[in-house]
Scaffold this motif. Structure first.
Motif, PDB file in Angstrom:
ATOM      1  N   GLY A 144     -12.088 -51.477 -41.475  1.00 59.71           N
ATOM      2  CA  GLY A 144     -12.529 -52.793 -42.140  1.00 59.71           C
ATOM      3  C   GLY A 144     -13.954 -53.111 -42.517  1.00 59.71           C
ATOM      4  O   GLY A 144     -14.594 -52.249 -43.031  1.00 59.71           O
ATOM      5  N   HIS A 145     -14.641 -54.176 -41.792  1.00 58.62           N
ATOM      6  CA  HIS A 145     -16.017 -54.252 -42.119  1.00 58.62           C
ATOM      7  C   HIS A 145     -16.776 -53.338 -41.270  1.00 58.62           C
ATOM      8  O   HIS A 145     -16.735 -53.317 -40.062  1.00 58.62           O
ATOM      9  CB  HIS A 145     -16.214 -55.749 -41.687  1.00 58.62           C
ATOM     10  N   ARG A 146     -17.571 -52.345 -41.841  1.00 59.25           N
ATOM     11  CA  ARG A 146     -18.295 -51.570 -41.183  1.00 59.25           C
ATOM     12  C   ARG A 146     -19.429 -51.717 -40.503  1.00 59.25           C
ATOM     13  O   ARG A 146     -20.025 -52.875 -40.894  1.00 59.25           O
ATOM     14  CB  ARG A 146     -18.440 -50.318 -42.304  1.00 59.25           C
ATOM     15  N   LEU A 147     -19.663 -51.086 -39.657  1.00 55.78           N
ATOM     16  CA  LEU A 147     -20.901 -51.049 -38.825  1.00 55.78           C
ATOM     17  C   LEU A 147     -21.950 -49.827 -39.052  1.00 55.78           C
ATOM     18  O   LEU A 147     -21.386 -48.669 -39.040  1.00 55.78           O
ATOM     19  CB  LEU A 147     -20.599 -51.061 -37.177  1.00 55.78           C
ATOM     20  N   ASP A 148     -23.306 -49.842 -39.204  1.00 56.79           N
ATOM     21  CA  ASP A 148     -23.972 -49.023 -39.547  1.00 56.79           C
ATOM     22  C   ASP A 148     -24.166 -47.890 -38.208  1.00 56.79           C
ATOM     23  O   ASP A 148     -23.704 -48.598 -37.237  1.00 56.79           O
ATOM     24  CB  ASP A 148     -25.240 -49.311 -40.052  1.00 56.79           C
ATOM     25  N   VAL A 149     -24.922 -47.132 -38.333  1.00 57.29           N
ATOM     26  CA  VAL A 149     -25.206 -45.994 -37.140  1.00 57.29           C
ATOM     27  C   VAL A 149     -25.738 -46.838 -36.044  1.00 57.29           C
ATOM     28  O   VAL A 149     -25.124 -46.477 -34.851  1.00 57.29           O
ATOM     29  CB  VAL A 149     -25.897 -44.877 -37.513  1.00 57.29           C
ATOM     30  N   GLN A 150     -26.825 -47.535 -36.007  1.00 55.33           N
ATOM     31  CA  GLN A 150     -27.334 -48.202 -34.931  1.00 55.33           C
ATOM     32  C   GLN A 150     -26.708 -49.331 -34.249  1.00 55.33           C
ATOM     33  O   GLN A 150     -26.906 -49.611 -33.224  1.00 55.33           O
ATOM     34  CB  GLN A 150     -28.978 -48.701 -35.411  1.00 55.33           C
ATOM     35  N   ALA A 151     -25.697 -49.977 -35.046  1.00 51.69           N
ATOM     36  CA  ALA A 151     -25.043 -51.121 -34.442  1.00 51.69           C
ATOM     37  C   ALA A 151     -23.888 -50.693 -33.705  1.00 51.69           C
ATOM     38  O   ALA A 151     -23.364 -49.757 -33.883  1.00 51.69           O
ATOM     39  CB  ALA A 151     -24.675 -51.976 -35.830  1.00 51.69           C
ATOM     40  N   SER A 152     -23.357 -51.575 -32.927  1.00 51.55           N
ATOM     41  CA  SER A 152     -22.211 -51.375 -32.043  1.00 51.55           C
ATOM     42  C   SER A 152     -21.480 -52.633 -32.175  1.00 51.55           C
ATOM     43  O   SER A 152     -21.648 -53.572 -32.758  1.00 51.55           O
ATOM     44  CB  SER A 152     -22.695 -51.182 -30.534  1.00 51.55           C
ATOM     45  N   GLY A 153     -20.254 -52.520 -31.465  1.00 54.43           N
ATOM     46  CA  GLY A 153     -19.346 -53.741 -31.356  1.00 54.43           C
ATOM     47  C   GLY A 153     -17.885 -53.338 -31.972  1.00 54.43           C
ATOM     48  O   GLY A 153     -17.616 -52.183 -32.155  1.00 54.43           O
ATOM     49  N   VAL A 154     -17.278 -54.745 -32.324  1.00 57.54           N
ATOM     50  CA  VAL A 154     -15.840 -54.616 -32.628  1.00 57.54           C
ATOM     51  C   VAL A 154     -15.681 -53.917 -34.057  1.00 57.54           C
ATOM     52  O   VAL A 154     -16.469 -54.254 -35.053  1.00 57.54           O
ATOM     53  CB  VAL A 154     -15.294 -55.954 -32.732  1.00 57.54           C
ATOM     54  N   LEU A 155     -15.220 -52.890 -34.395  1.00 60.19           N
ATOM     55  CA  LEU A 155     -14.759 -52.542 -35.725  1.00 60.19           C
ATOM     56  C   LEU A 155     -13.112 -52.155 -35.772  1.00 60.19           C
ATOM     57  O   LEU A 155     -12.223 -51.888 -35.016  1.00 60.19           O
ATOM     58  CB  LEU A 155     -15.027 -50.942 -35.882  1.00 60.19           C
ATOM     59  N   VAL A 156     -12.624 -52.964 -36.753  1.00 64.64           N
ATOM     60  CA  VAL A 156     -11.090 -53.401 -36.895  1.00 64.64           C
ATOM     61  C   VAL A 156     -10.639 -52.088 -37.765  1.00 64.64           C
ATOM     62  O   VAL A 156     -11.394 -51.564 -38.813  1.00 64.64           O
ATOM     63  CB  VAL A 156     -10.793 -54.475 -37.731  1.00 64.64           C
TER      64      VAL A 156
END
Length: 333
Positions: A94-106
């Motif tokens: 789903g909505h991606r997170l870059d390398v440095q970010a963390s948290g909920v990934l669907v």
């Protein structure tokens, strides 16, 4: 492919992405763990086929041979013959997170990829906690970037910070209404506002629906940001712009997504839970909520008067002006 384990895998689930891990690596790890679990399941009982075997005739003293019909297992589908039953899975992110970010990934598996697309079309908001540090500026808005400036911050108070945040939220909420393509005089617009469903119905710059300060302990402060069509780099730039408005500088030290639509941190599977059983249970638990959310947000509306989209940065209330914090560009989420 008629495995009952695979049948329970079609749907959506959320994982917790730690910082420093690429989303593509995470996706590949999930696929590998699911394939490992599916291939470890007990294979179905092999089919039987009739085969005529040559053997001595019973009761014959002259050792005469005869053909005897017997049932033997078919080995064409045996794992040692054809290899693993499952070699790849259709997994969407789903909505991606870059390398440095963390948290909920669907993520989605199988037919859940279609649900992921439908959920994306509802333009649900996401929530982040963003940690900033006052007193310095870097070339990439992050704490580990190349230092370009150091400033004092003794004059910054929580009241001043919250005043800036209220201005930001107000300017973005005006733009949110503009991009919603609703007739503001209609009953539908009123009902959607009451239910909190006003959101952009197409691509737009990053729009902030809510922002507040959770903690202020100079030089550190922690913000909660609710937004749509954002990128993590835009949130880091937000911290930089807040620092400038406070007559100092600031860098972002952490971006953490706490909610993506209906998925929260409570739904996110930790790295130790990335296995077949936990993912199956997460998909089954989320399925009713996903269906309910889609029915609520994709229900066709009647009598909606479509308004022309915003004219651009020149329109009043557009988030690209002053405290709209710069030109966000097209969101890549």
């Amino acid at each position: 492919m008629g495995s009952p384990g695979l049948a329970r895998l079609h749907g959506l689930f959320a994982v917790y992405k730690p910082p420093g891990l690429k989303w593509l690596h995470l996706r590949d790890t999930i696929e590998m763990q699911l394939l490992k679990g599916l291939n470890a399941c007990k294979p179905p009982t092999p089919k039987q086929r009739v085969r005529f075997l040559l053997g001595p005739m019973e009761g014959s003293e002259e050792k005469e041979l005869t053909l005897t019909a017997t049932s033997v297992p078919t080995l064409t589908n045996h794992p040692l013959v054809r290899g693993p039953a499952f070699t790849s899975l259709k997994i969407g992110v789903g909505h991606r997170l870059d390398v440095q970010a963390s948290g909920v990934l669907v993520l989605a598996v199988g037919h859940g990829c279609r649900l992921l697309t439908d959920l994306y079309d509802t333009h649900l908001t996401k929530a982040y906690t963003v940690r900033g540090l006052l007193g310095k500026a870097t070339d990439n808005f992050q704490e580990d970037g190349r230092l370009v400036e150091k400033t004092t911050y003794d004059h910054v108070t929580r009241e001043k910070l919250e005043r800036i945040l209220s201005v930001i939220q107000g300017s973005h909420q005006k733009a949110l209404v503009m991009y919603s393509n609703l007739d503001l005089q209609s009953q539908e617009a009123y009902e959607m506002a009451v239910r909190g469903l006003i959101r952009p119905m197409s691509k737009s710059p990053m729009l902030i629906s809510g922002v507040r300060c959770l903690r202020f302990e100079p030089p550190e402060f922690l913000l909660e940001v609710q937004c749509v069509h954002e990128t993590q780099q835009q949130l880091r730039k937000l911290v930089h712009e807040i620092g400038l408005e406070l007559k100092t500088t600031a860098v972002c030290s952490r971006v953490r997504r706490t909610r993506d639509g209906l998925f929260t941190l409570d739904d996110a599977l930790l790295r130790t839970q990335w296995d077949l059983q936990n993912i199956q249970e997460a998909i089954q638990a989320a399925a009713p909520r996903v269906v309910a959310e889609l029915e609520k947000n994709l229900r066709p509306h009647s009598g909606t008067q479509q308004l022309p989209g915003p004219a651009g940065p020149q329109g009043s209330g557009h988030p690209d002006s002053a405290l709209g914090l710069g030109c966000w560009g097209q969101a890549g989420q």
